[in-house]
Design an enzyme around this catalytic site. Sequence first.
Site: not given
Ligand code: NAP
Length: 312
Positions: A16, A92, A169
């Site tokens: 995101i 969120k 989620d």
């Molecule tokens: P993601 O791709 O897994 O990225 C999360 C990032 O957070 C990782 O790249 C890492 O950053 C960091 N991190 C720290 N602790 C972590 C852990 N224990 N496990 C995994 N990553 C960890 O997740 P995302 O989809 O971006 O979602 C992040 C947040 O945004 C969530 O709360 C989600 O509900 C929200 N969101 C997501 C979307 C979507 O479409 N995916 C849409 C709207 C909102 P570094 O690599 O920089 O260390």
Amino acid sequence: MSSKPIRIALAGIGKIARDQHIPSIAVSDRFELVAAVTGHAPPEGVPGFATVDAMMQAVPDVQALSICTPPRGRTALMADGFRHGLDLMIEKPPAATVSEADGFAAMARAADRILYATWHSREAAGVAPARDWLKGCEIRRVACNWKEDVRVWHPGQEWIWEPGIGVFDPGINALSVLTAILPMPLVLEQAKLRFPENKAAPIAADLDYSHGDAPVRVEFDFDQRGPQTWDIDVETDNGTLNLSKGASQLAIDGQPVDVGDETEYARLYRRFAELVDARQCDVDLAPFHHVADAFFMGERTTIHAFDEQPDR
Ligand code: NAP
């Protein structure tokens, strides 16, 4: 409003952050991305640091932090941010547990800093006009279908299947819209949660609420291939309102209403700038309380295992 952009950092450079936050900050005239807190590669052109402490030592004039990590573990990151005098915006869902999130507003007050607990779907273009149109209507029935493919939106993410998350989620996005547009509180009457036998979180949920005398049927599914469905229909004494495509489109009795095309994340950052200017927090946990209620009341059934690559 200050003429200088707010110097902001991002924490958690995952899907995101890359899909929405970095591009939205890049085109905003109110923010300048100056650093990242990351365990991996920072966004192009800004330095990355393993901790908030290390970032503040190297870039002491950071003013705000936008947290895009998964919900578990945010409290420590937020405490670090507040300790360094940063205004915070969090993705969120706000936290891993309701009790943890319940403490966030007090943390912000104690630090005398701004906290914006965001609900990106509430910023979809149709939400505010839908809320305004529904004011004064008698609500007769609501149907919400929020169905998407976890493989597309959360490819390979392990945290998405942690207890308490799964289909909630995306489902919390629908709850954030429903709680924003409906005039009365939702009361959960019945919840059914379906857990794949190989996962600790539900892949689907059917939730029945009441809104006054009106039934509200909410269906979540995280295994929807093909076209994705993010729809809400509200039948009223004044006609039927339909929000579609994640509430970015609005129709009344089948007739489209022009709601503009500003994106959710452009509006989210505009709102954060307004809150920083006004020195006001925005922490509404109602959608998160509804998720907790669904787990509290939910009847659980176990279904077939989830397959990350079903078309192999
Ligand atoms: P993601 O791709 O897994 O990225 C999360 C990032 O957070 C990782 O790249 C890492 O950053 C960091 N991190 C720290 N602790 C972590 C852990 N224990 N496990 C995994 N990553 C960890 O997740 P995302 O989809 O971006 O979602 C992040 C947040 O945004 C969530 O709360 C989600 O509900 C929200 N969101 C997501 C979307 C979507 O479409 N995916 C849409 C709207 C909102 P570094 O690599 O920089 O260390």
